[in-house]
Design an enzyme around this catalytic site. Structure first.
Site, PDB file in Angstrom:
ATOM      1  N   TYR A   1       0.837  -0.802  -0.270  1.00  0.00           N
ATOM      2  CA  TYR A   1      -0.256   0.079  -0.162  1.00  0.00           C
ATOM      3  C   TYR A   1       0.878   0.684   0.042  1.00  0.00           C
ATOM      4  O   TYR A   1       1.825   1.267   0.397  1.00  0.00           O
ATOM      5  CB  TYR A   1      -0.655   0.103   0.817  1.00  0.00           C
ATOM      6  CG  TYR A   1      -0.551   0.492   2.483  1.00  0.00           C
ATOM      7  CD1 TYR A   1       0.351   1.588   3.001  1.00  0.00           C
ATOM      8  CD2 TYR A   1      -0.362  -1.049   3.299  1.00  0.00           C
ATOM      9  CE1 TYR A   1       0.648   1.622   4.108  1.00  0.00           C
ATOM     10  CE2 TYR A   1       0.816  -0.730   4.535  1.00  0.00           C
ATOM     11  CZ  TYR A   1       1.034   0.674   5.115  1.00  0.00           C
ATOM     12  OH  TYR A   1       1.173   1.031   5.974  1.00  0.00           O
ATOM     13  N   CYS A   2       0.291   2.427  -0.843  1.00  0.00           N
ATOM     14  CA  CYS A   2       1.219   3.693  -0.856  1.00  0.00           C
ATOM     15  C   CYS A   2       0.370   4.348   0.974  1.00  0.00           C
ATOM     16  O   CYS A   2      -0.507   4.517   1.479  1.00  0.00           O
ATOM     17  CB  CYS A   2       1.268   4.131  -1.375  1.00  0.00           C
ATOM     18  SG  CYS A   2      -0.414   4.300  -2.714  1.00  0.00           S
ATOM     19  N   ALA A   3       0.161   5.839   0.067  1.00  0.00           N
ATOM     20  CA  ALA A   3       0.347   6.710   1.144  1.00  0.00           C
ATOM     21  C   ALA A   3      -1.971   6.494   0.688  1.00  0.00           C
ATOM     22  O   ALA A   3      -2.472   6.792   2.014  1.00  0.00           O
ATOM     23  CB  ALA A   3      -0.200   8.291   0.589  1.00  0.00           C
TER      24      ALA A   3
END
Length: 458
Positions: free
Chosen positions: A25-27
């Protein structure tokens, strides 16, 4: 949002745990690598409560959630790893034909967990500088020193933090990896440089060692942990269980720390500086053109999920030089998106569309998250997307012309304005003018390009 219900709904509609070869996942996004993308039901995934949109780009199935994605990921990971049929590549190095896709995915996974620390430290540093300029805090006081340490430690110890997150991505031991990063910052190692600094030399078993100062560096430790992951997996597979507790860490530290200091570290420092110097040279040569390209094109990179490739350059500039030229251009993009929502709000008659515009405006202003507006409105209305691009390009050109910088790596919102506060007081003023230009230009164009009868696309 019920994270467990949302995670279950997503998993069911992407083909189940057995269809997932990698996840991160990212932001704002849950990023999945699917074994068979055709098994995913995009429409059904979009209908899951909490999902904003779905994008299948850069070799990944990206599910836009928002800033709550870390909590969702925890539930999703538990579901996937609890499925006996799932075969997840714990190294995170998916066997994709696209090397570029793998690089983007790795950068995203490595930096995403550190973004809150980087952003919070940056804002604190900006507020501290502002407090000194206003005479509220003396730069010789204990208060200043303590707050300064609080705001800069994330950069000094960046190799340790990156080592930990890189290990989780590449499948090595996070704690042994953190020790490798910590060794590069050990005062006894740094003392070997004496007064010479970078380029000083020593020897290790009669092998010449070029010494470097690794605090605040990015590339060396990522390369080191990537290499370490292969050694760690080899040792984990070959060493008997009864000896792993001693042999694996002993061999890992004895090999990787000298190897990093002798070979990987200097290569990483010089390569990172080379890339950063090229980017900064281009900015210095034509800052206006750079502002136009990044200010106008940043939203395109975000829509593709490949903006992460630029983030390490910005972080490296902040940690190395104490400022960065690129971050302000990303602000220009965000405020152009805000401007577009304002234009839509004042022109459209559809209540749902107007409410969506206001919600998007508030979200960006407070949290700098543009994806809901980007995917919910702009990519579905090409004229409005063009309005935002033009606004960001014009504002970016002004920021580039005035050489506006930030003293921290932050995402562009009203709450992160302190990042523009510095020794040069005009920097903040010029930043506000540039962002106002982005907002006004895109608001006017958004108003012109919006039809009164437009409705929110579903």
């Amino acid at each position: 949002m019920n994270y467990k219900v949302t995670a279950k709904g997503i998993l069911e509609n992407v083909g189940g745990a057995e269809n997932i070869s990698n996840m991160s996942y990212c932001a704002t996004r849950l990023r999945l690598t699917l074994k068979d993308p055709s098994k995913a039901n995009d429409r059904a995934v979009k209908d899951v409560d909490g999902v904003v949109n779905v994008v299948n780009k850069a070799g990944q199935y990206q599910i836009l959630i928002g800033i709550e994605v870390p909590k969702l990921y925890d539930e999703f990971e538990a579901l996937v790893k609890g499925d006996a049929n799932a075969q997840i590549d714990s190294s995170g190095a998916e066997q994709s034909d696209s090397i570029i896709s793998n690089i983007f995915s790795a950068i995203s996974a490595i930096f995403a967990p550190l973004l809150p620390a980087l952003a919070g430290s940056g804002i604190l540093r900006g507020l501290l500088i502002l407090a000194v300029q206003l005479g509220l805090v003396s730069d010789t006081s204990g208060t200043y020193t303590i707050l300064s340490v609080a705001s800069t430690s994330v950069f000094y110890f960046l190799p340790v933090l990156l080592a930990f997150s890189s290990a989780r991505r590449f499948g090595a031991s996070p704690y042994l990896s953190a020790l490798i990063g910590a060794a590069l910052l050990n005062p006894n190692f740094i003392a070997l440089m004496g007064n010479t600094g970078n380029g000083a030399t020593t020897t290790f078993l009669k092998i010449p060692v070029v010494l470097m100062n690794y605090n605040s560096t990015v590339v060396p430790i990522i390369l080191s942990i990537w290499a370490f992951s292969y050694l760690y997996k080899f040792l984990d597979a070959k060493v008997p269980e009864t000896l792993k507790l001693v042999v694996v860490p002993l061999v890992s530290l004895a090999i990787m720390i000298p190897l990093t200091m002798i070979v990987i570290g200097p290569i990483g420092v010089y390569s990172g500086e080379f890339v950063a110097n090229i980017v900064n040279w281009l900015i210095e040569r034509s800052s206006v053109l750079t502002g136009i390209l990044i200010g106008g094109g940043w939203s395109v990179l975000v829509s593709l999920g490949i903006h992460w490739a630029v983030n390490p350059i910005m972080i490296n500039n902040i940690s190395t030089y104490g400022f960065d030229y690129i971050v302000p251009f990303t602000f220009a993009c965000n405020f152009a998106v805000i401007g577009t929502t304002i234009g839509v709000y004042f022109k459209a008659r559809n209540k749902k569309l107007r409410n969506f515009a206001v919600t998007g405006l508030v979200t960006i202003a407070l949290s700098a998250i543009i994806e809901p507006v980007l995917f919910g409105l702009l990519v579905k209305n090409k004229k409005l997307f063009l309005a935002q691009i033009i606004g960001g390009a014009v504002g970016g050109a002004y920021l580039g012309l005035m050489k506006v910088v930030t003293n921290a790596f932050v995402f562009g919102s009203v709450t992160t304005f302190p990042a523009f506060v510095g020794e040069n007081s005009s920097n903040f003023i010029q930043a506000m003018i540039g962002l106002a230009i982005s907002l006004i230009v895109s608001a006017v164009l958004g108003y012109i390009f919006t039809n009164k009868d437009d409705a929110l696309f579903e």
